[in-house]
Design a protein around this motif. Structure first.
Motif, PDB file in Angstrom:
ATOM      1  N   ILE A  49       0.832  -1.207   0.000  1.00  0.00           N
ATOM      2  CA  ILE A  49       0.000   0.000   0.000  1.00  0.00           C
ATOM      3  C   ILE A  49       0.865   1.255   0.000  1.00  0.00           C
ATOM      4  O   ILE A  49       0.689   2.156  -0.840  1.00  0.00           O
ATOM      5  N   VAL A  50       1.782   1.329   0.940  1.00  0.00           N
ATOM      6  CA  VAL A  50       2.623   2.524   1.053  1.00  0.00           C
ATOM      7  C   VAL A  50       3.495   2.671  -0.190  1.00  0.00           C
ATOM      8  O   VAL A  50       3.681   3.778  -0.714  1.00  0.00           O
ATOM      9  N   GLY A  51       4.013   1.565  -0.693  1.00  0.00           N
ATOM     10  CA  GLY A  51       4.840   1.622  -1.904  1.00  0.00           C
ATOM     11  C   GLY A  51       4.087   2.164  -3.093  1.00  0.00           C
ATOM     12  O   GLY A  51       4.619   2.973  -3.877  1.00  0.00           O
ATOM     13  N   ALA A  52       2.832   1.759  -3.251  1.00  0.00           N
ATOM     14  CA  ALA A  52       2.029   2.244  -4.379  1.00  0.00           C
ATOM     15  C   ALA A  52       1.757   3.737  -4.253  1.00  0.00           C
ATOM     16  O   ALA A  52       1.816   4.485  -5.245  1.00  0.00           O
ATOM     17  N   VAL A  53       1.473   4.202  -3.046  1.00  0.00           N
ATOM     18  CA  VAL A  53       1.179   5.622  -2.838  1.00  0.00           C
ATOM     19  C   VAL A  53       2.423   6.482  -3.033  1.00  0.00           C
ATOM     20  O   VAL A  53       2.332   7.625  -3.512  1.00  0.00           O
ATOM     21  N   GLU A  54       3.580   5.946  -2.704  1.00  0.00           N
ATOM     22  CA  GLU A  54       4.811   6.745  -2.770  1.00  0.00           C
ATOM     23  C   GLU A  54       5.528   6.673  -4.117  1.00  0.00           C
ATOM     24  O   GLU A  54       6.594   7.262  -4.278  1.00  0.00           O
ATOM     25  N   LEU A  55       4.947   6.013  -5.091  1.00  0.00           N
ATOM     26  CA  LEU A  55       5.490   6.057  -6.444  1.00  0.00           C
ATOM     27  C   LEU A  55       5.364   7.480  -7.004  1.00  0.00           C
ATOM     28  O   LEU A  55       4.571   8.284  -6.509  1.00  0.00           O
ATOM     29  N   PRO A  56       6.149   7.829  -8.043  1.00  0.00           N
ATOM     30  CA  PRO A  56       5.985   9.151  -8.661  1.00  0.00           C
ATOM     31  C   PRO A  56       4.536   9.413  -9.028  1.00  0.00           C
ATOM     32  O   PRO A  56       3.779   8.493  -9.367  1.00  0.00           O
ATOM     33  N   ALA A  57       4.133  10.669  -8.936  1.00  0.00           N
ATOM     34  CA  ALA A  57       2.726  11.045  -9.040  1.00  0.00           C
ATOM     35  C   ALA A  57       2.076  10.637 -10.355  1.00  0.00           C
ATOM     36  O   ALA A  57       0.853  10.480 -10.422  1.00  0.00           O
ATOM     37  N   HIS A  58       2.863  10.457 -11.429  1.00  0.00           N
ATOM     38  CA  HIS A  58       2.271  10.101 -12.720  1.00  0.00           C
ATOM     39  C   HIS A  58       2.098   8.592 -12.888  1.00  0.00           C
ATOM     40  O   HIS A  58       1.576   8.145 -13.906  1.00  0.00           O
ATOM     41  N   VAL A  59       2.519   7.818 -11.903  1.00  0.00           N
ATOM     42  CA  VAL A  59       2.456   6.354 -11.998  1.00  0.00           C
ATOM     43  C   VAL A  59       1.281   5.846 -11.174  1.00  0.00           C
ATOM     44  O   VAL A  59       1.196   6.118  -9.972  1.00  0.00           O
ATOM     45  N   ASN A  60       0.368   5.106 -11.806  1.00  0.00           N
ATOM     46  CA  ASN A  60      -0.780   4.548 -11.086  1.00  0.00           C
ATOM     47  C   ASN A  60      -0.726   3.029 -11.130  1.00  0.00           C
ATOM     48  O   ASN A  60      -0.626   2.427 -12.203  1.00  0.00           O
ATOM     49  N   ILE A  61      -0.816   2.406  -9.974  1.00  0.00           N
ATOM     50  CA  ILE A  61      -0.968   0.959  -9.902  1.00  0.00           C
ATOM     51  C   ILE A  61      -2.472   0.688  -9.898  1.00  0.00           C
ATOM     52  O   ILE A  61      -3.142   0.830  -8.871  1.00  0.00           O
ATOM     53  N   ASP A  62      -3.008   0.330 -11.042  1.00  0.00           N
ATOM     54  CA  ASP A  62      -4.450   0.073 -11.117  1.00  0.00           C
ATOM     55  C   ASP A  62      -4.847  -1.053 -10.172  1.00  0.00           C
ATOM     56  O   ASP A  62      -5.807  -0.937  -9.414  1.00  0.00           O
ATOM     57  N   LEU A  63      -4.133  -2.168 -10.251  1.00  0.00           N
ATOM     58  CA  LEU A  63      -4.480  -3.360  -9.477  1.00  0.00           C
ATOM     59  C   LEU A  63      -3.204  -4.075  -9.075  1.00  0.00           C
ATOM     60  O   LEU A  63      -2.383  -4.428  -9.922  1.00  0.00           O
ATOM     61  N   LEU A  64      -3.062  -4.299  -7.776  1.00  0.00           N
ATOM     62  CA  LEU A  64      -1.917  -5.029  -7.246  1.00  0.00           C
ATOM     63  C   LEU A  64      -2.446  -6.219  -6.458  1.00  0.00           C
ATOM     64  O   LEU A  64      -3.076  -6.055  -5.409  1.00  0.00           O
ATOM     65  N   VAL A  65      -2.255  -7.432  -6.998  1.00  0.00           N
ATOM     66  CA  VAL A  65      -2.656  -8.661  -6.325  1.00  0.00           C
ATOM     67  C   VAL A  65      -1.456  -9.179  -5.543  1.00  0.00           C
ATOM     68  O   VAL A  65      -0.372  -9.360  -6.099  1.00  0.00           O
ATOM     69  N   VAL A  66      -1.650  -9.415  -4.250  1.00  0.00           N
ATOM     70  CA  VAL A  66      -0.545  -9.803  -3.373  1.00  0.00           C
ATOM     71  C   VAL A  66      -0.903 -11.119  -2.693  1.00  0.00           C
ATOM     72  O   VAL A  66      -1.865 -11.179  -1.923  1.00  0.00           O
ATOM     73  N   LYS A  67      -0.131 -12.172  -2.993  1.00  0.00           N
ATOM     74  CA  LYS A  67      -0.386 -13.486  -2.409  1.00  0.00           C
ATOM     75  C   LYS A  67       0.925 -14.072  -1.895  1.00  0.00           C
ATOM     76  O   LYS A  67       2.004 -13.737  -2.398  1.00  0.00           O
ATOM     77  N   PRO A  68       0.857 -14.994  -0.943  1.00  0.00           N
ATOM     78  CA  PRO A  68       2.064 -15.731  -0.570  1.00  0.00           C
ATOM     79  C   PRO A  68       2.444 -16.699  -1.684  1.00  0.00           C
ATOM     80  O   PRO A  68       1.588 -17.127  -2.481  1.00  0.00           O
ATOM     81  N   VAL A  69       3.702 -17.070  -1.745  1.00  0.00           N
ATOM     82  CA  VAL A  69       4.159 -18.002  -2.781  1.00  0.00           C
ATOM     83  C   VAL A  69       3.396 -19.323  -2.692  1.00  0.00           C
ATOM     84  O   VAL A  69       3.125 -19.970  -3.711  1.00  0.00           O
ATOM     85  N   ALA A  70       3.010 -19.719  -1.484  1.00  0.00           N
ATOM     86  CA  ALA A  70       2.294 -20.987  -1.307  1.00  0.00           C
ATOM     87  C   ALA A  70       0.888 -20.963  -1.894  1.00  0.00           C
ATOM     88  O   ALA A  70       0.255 -22.014  -2.036  1.00  0.00           O
ATOM     89  N   GLN A  71       0.383 -19.797  -2.242  1.00  0.00           N
ATOM     90  CA  GLN A  71      -0.983 -19.678  -2.761  1.00  0.00           C
ATOM     91  C   GLN A  71      -0.930 -19.368  -4.252  1.00  0.00           C
ATOM     92  O   GLN A  71      -0.739 -18.231  -4.663  1.00  0.00           O
ATOM     93  N   ALA A  72      -1.162 -20.385  -5.065  1.00  0.00           N
ATOM     94  CA  ALA A  72      -1.150 -20.182  -6.516  1.00  0.00           C
ATOM     95  C   ALA A  72      -2.432 -19.528  -7.002  1.00  0.00           C
ATOM     96  O   ALA A  72      -2.441 -18.817  -8.000  1.00  0.00           O
ATOM     97  N   SER A  73      -3.537 -19.788  -6.316  1.00  0.00           N
ATOM     98  CA  SER A  73      -4.816 -19.183  -6.664  1.00  0.00           C
ATOM     99  C   SER A  73      -5.639 -19.102  -5.386  1.00  0.00           C
ATOM    100  O   SER A  73      -5.215 -19.548  -4.320  1.00  0.00           O
ATOM    101  N   THR A  74      -6.846 -18.576  -5.513  1.00  0.00           N
ATOM    102  CA  THR A  74      -7.706 -18.469  -4.337  1.00  0.00           C
ATOM    103  C   THR A  74      -7.931 -19.817  -3.683  1.00  0.00           C
ATOM    104  O   THR A  74      -8.033 -19.926  -2.459  1.00  0.00           O
ATOM    105  N   THR A  75      -7.996 -20.883  -4.487  1.00  0.00           N
ATOM    106  CA  THR A  75      -8.316 -22.209  -3.953  1.00  0.00           C
ATOM    107  C   THR A  75      -7.164 -23.202  -3.986  1.00  0.00           C
ATOM    108  O   THR A  75      -7.280 -24.276  -3.398  1.00  0.00           O
ATOM    109  N   LEU A  76      -6.065 -22.886  -4.655  1.00  0.00           N
ATOM    110  CA  LEU A  76      -4.934 -23.817  -4.732  1.00  0.00           C
ATOM    111  C   LEU A  76      -3.817 -23.325  -3.820  1.00  0.00           C
ATOM    112  O   LEU A  76      -3.096 -22.371  -4.143  1.00  0.00           O
TER     113      LEU A  76
END
Length: 261
Positions: free
Chosen positions: A224-251
């Motif tokens: 969250i903080v990293g996305a907000v502190e990027l240069p003002a012209h850079v927008n992270i539309d969608l950042l999906v963050v998962k642990p390596v052990a989680q390949a998908s919502t159910t796997l």
């Protein structure tokens, strides 16, 4: 320009509290918002953040938050983090009250706060700064992108939050306001699964059994903080963050992560 100020909802525990701490470490003024005054006061003592007690499903509380913020300084960023899940029942069997609660806190509360604070976010942008921007960060979930058995009410709420975020980005096009979605996967926090399972500690703990290094609140706060502190012209539309052990919502891998021979 002086310090920038961020408002973080759902700040009394988990991802919200971790986000307050990290923004403070990075030198931001922070207003943490939640229902539980005792936890907020402890967080204020720990971090030096300002706090405001509010139930974001109550319009009068949101209006009071807006008025407090307008009188006390600029609002450069908003992190809509408050949310939660209840139950893993089927669509057929789930109590309608659980669904209503999830929609209220995950969708309508985000809409209430965003509507109330957008004028303040706009007012924080200095015309003299060509690279100035304001920020809205909505914390959704991988449950807002992939359906799973038992997730009906939570899926529905988070899919709605995801859609609302995308629509808001379209509506604000042409203004220097970034709209960012952070969608965490499996995060081991002290309360999320407890709330989902009605306080059943055994069921809550089983969610993370034998999962190597599920995310913790601090991992999501870093995103969250990293996305907000990027240069003002850079927008992270969608950042999906998962642990390596989680390949998908159910796997989800349970047990050691080892290279295949």
């Amino acid at each position: 320009m002086g310090k920038k100020r961020v408002v973080v909802t759902g700040a009394s525990s988990g991802i919200g509290a971790a986000t307050v701490r990290l923004f403070r470490e990075h030198g931001w003024d922070v207003v943490g918002v939640a229902r539980r005054a005792d936890r907020l006061e402890a967080l204020a003592q720990e971090t030096g953040a300002a706090v405001f007690t509010a139930d974001l499903t109550v319009q009068a509380d949101v209006d009071a938050l807006r008025d407090y913020l307008a009188a006390s300084g600029p609002v450069n960023a908003l992190v809509n983090n408050a949310g939660g899940a209840k139950g893993l029942d089927s669509v057929e069997a789930a109590p309608i009250d659980d669904w209503a609660w999830m929609y209220e806190i995950n969708v309508l509360a985000v809409k209430r706060v965003t509507s109330a604070l957008l004028p303040l976010l706009r007012a924080s942008i200095s015309p003299a700064e060509t690279d100035a921007s304001a920020n809205i960060v909505n914390i959704t979930s991988t449950a807002g992108h992939t359906a799973y058995i038992g997730g009906g009410g939570y899926n529905a709420a988070k899919f709605a939050a995801h859609a609302m975020t995308e629509v808001l980005r379209l509506e604000l096009n042409g203004e220097p306001i970034r709209v960012i979605e952070v969608a965490p996967g499996m995060v081991a926090t002290e309360e999320f699964s407890l709330v989902r399972f009605g306080g059943d500690e055994a069921k809550a703990a089983a969610t993370y059994n034998n999962v190597v290094n599920p995310l913790v609140a601090e991992d999501v706060a870093t995103a969250i903080v990293g996305a907000v502190e990027l240069p003002a012209h850079v927008n992270i539309d969608l950042l999906v963050v998962k642990p390596v052990a989680q390949a998908s919502t159910t796997l989800i891998a349970r047990g050691p992560l080892v290279p295949r021979a």
